[in-house]
Design a protein around this motif. Structure first.
Motif, mmCIF file in Angstrom:
data_model
loop_
_atom_site.group_PDB
_atom_site.id
_atom_site.type_symbol
_atom_site.label_atom_id
_atom_site.label_comp_id
_atom_site.label_asym_id
_atom_site.label_seq_id
_atom_site.Cartn_x
_atom_site.Cartn_y
_atom_site.Cartn_z
ATOM 1 N N ASN A 1 -9.464 3.177 -1.598
ATOM 2 C CA ASN A 1 -9.063 3.172 -2.994
ATOM 3 C C ASN A 1 -10.342 3.060 -3.805
ATOM 4 O O ASN A 1 -11.315 2.458 -3.348
ATOM 5 C CB ASN A 1 -8.128 1.965 -3.225
ATOM 6 N N LYS A 2 -10.372 3.605 -5.001
ATOM 7 C CA LYS A 2 -11.586 3.565 -5.814
ATOM 8 C C LYS A 2 -12.093 2.142 -6.020
ATOM 9 O O LYS A 2 -13.288 1.892 -6.039
ATOM 10 C CB LYS A 2 -11.334 4.194 -7.183
ATOM 11 N N LYS B 1 -9.529 9.587 1.770
ATOM 12 C CA LYS B 1 -8.648 8.489 1.372
ATOM 13 C C LYS B 1 -8.073 7.715 2.547
ATOM 14 O O LYS B 1 -7.671 6.572 2.399
ATOM 15 C CB LYS B 1 -7.484 9.032 0.542
ATOM 16 N N ILE C 1 0.831 -1.198 0.000
ATOM 17 C CA ILE C 1 0.000 0.000 0.000
ATOM 18 C C ILE C 1 0.861 1.242 0.000
ATOM 19 O O ILE C 1 1.833 1.343 0.737
ATOM 20 C CB ILE C 1 -0.913 0.019 1.247
#
Length: 140
Positions: A133-134, A113, A10
């Motif tokens: 995250n999207k 986020k 990440i």
């Protein structure tokens, strides 16, 4: 709902800010130790954040919108740091994994986020970064 994936590498958003928040939290834990109510840790952390000139809002309300309708129930985040990081405080004497979803839901509602989940209830401070995250929610 996006899946949680603790195994992927990440890239952390707001690394400097989260480092400062975790540092303030460590100071609180160092001074108070474990055993107090969450409210006590929140009060002490509020003092530390102010002292360190970290901008925050405490107990910020977030509405939940469903198909354009504001639902009667809402979320209240313990702290919102610099209008971009959710900070949730716990004082549990065991693992805080059950609270991951709470922070993930706050991130989904706010579209922030990064969320930090910090537990003052153990011998050492325990914290977890949760990154939105999207495509997928990730734990760090």
């Amino acid at each position: 709902m996006p899946q949680l994936n603790p195994n992927k590498s990440i890239e952390y958003p707001y690394a400097d800010e989260s480092y400062a928040i975790i540092g303030a939290s460590m100071e609180v834990h160092k001074e108070l130790g474990r055993g107090f109510l969450e409210a006590v840790y929140k009060d002490a952390l509020q003092h530390e954040l102010t002292k360190r000139k970290i901008k925050f809002e405490r107990e910020k309300k977030f509405e939940i919108i469903y198909k354009g309708l504001v639902l009667p129930h809402y979320y209240i985040a313990d702290f919102v740091i610099e209008n971009k990081i959710i900070l949730e405080i716990k004082a549990q004497d065991s693992a805080i994994q059950s609270y991951y979803r709470q922070v993930i839901n706050y991130l989904a509602v706010t579209n922030f986020k990064l969320g930090l989940l910090i537990n003052f209830g153990e011998d050492s401070l325990v914290y977890k970064r949760l990154v939105l995250n999207k495509n997928i929610n990730k734990l760090a």
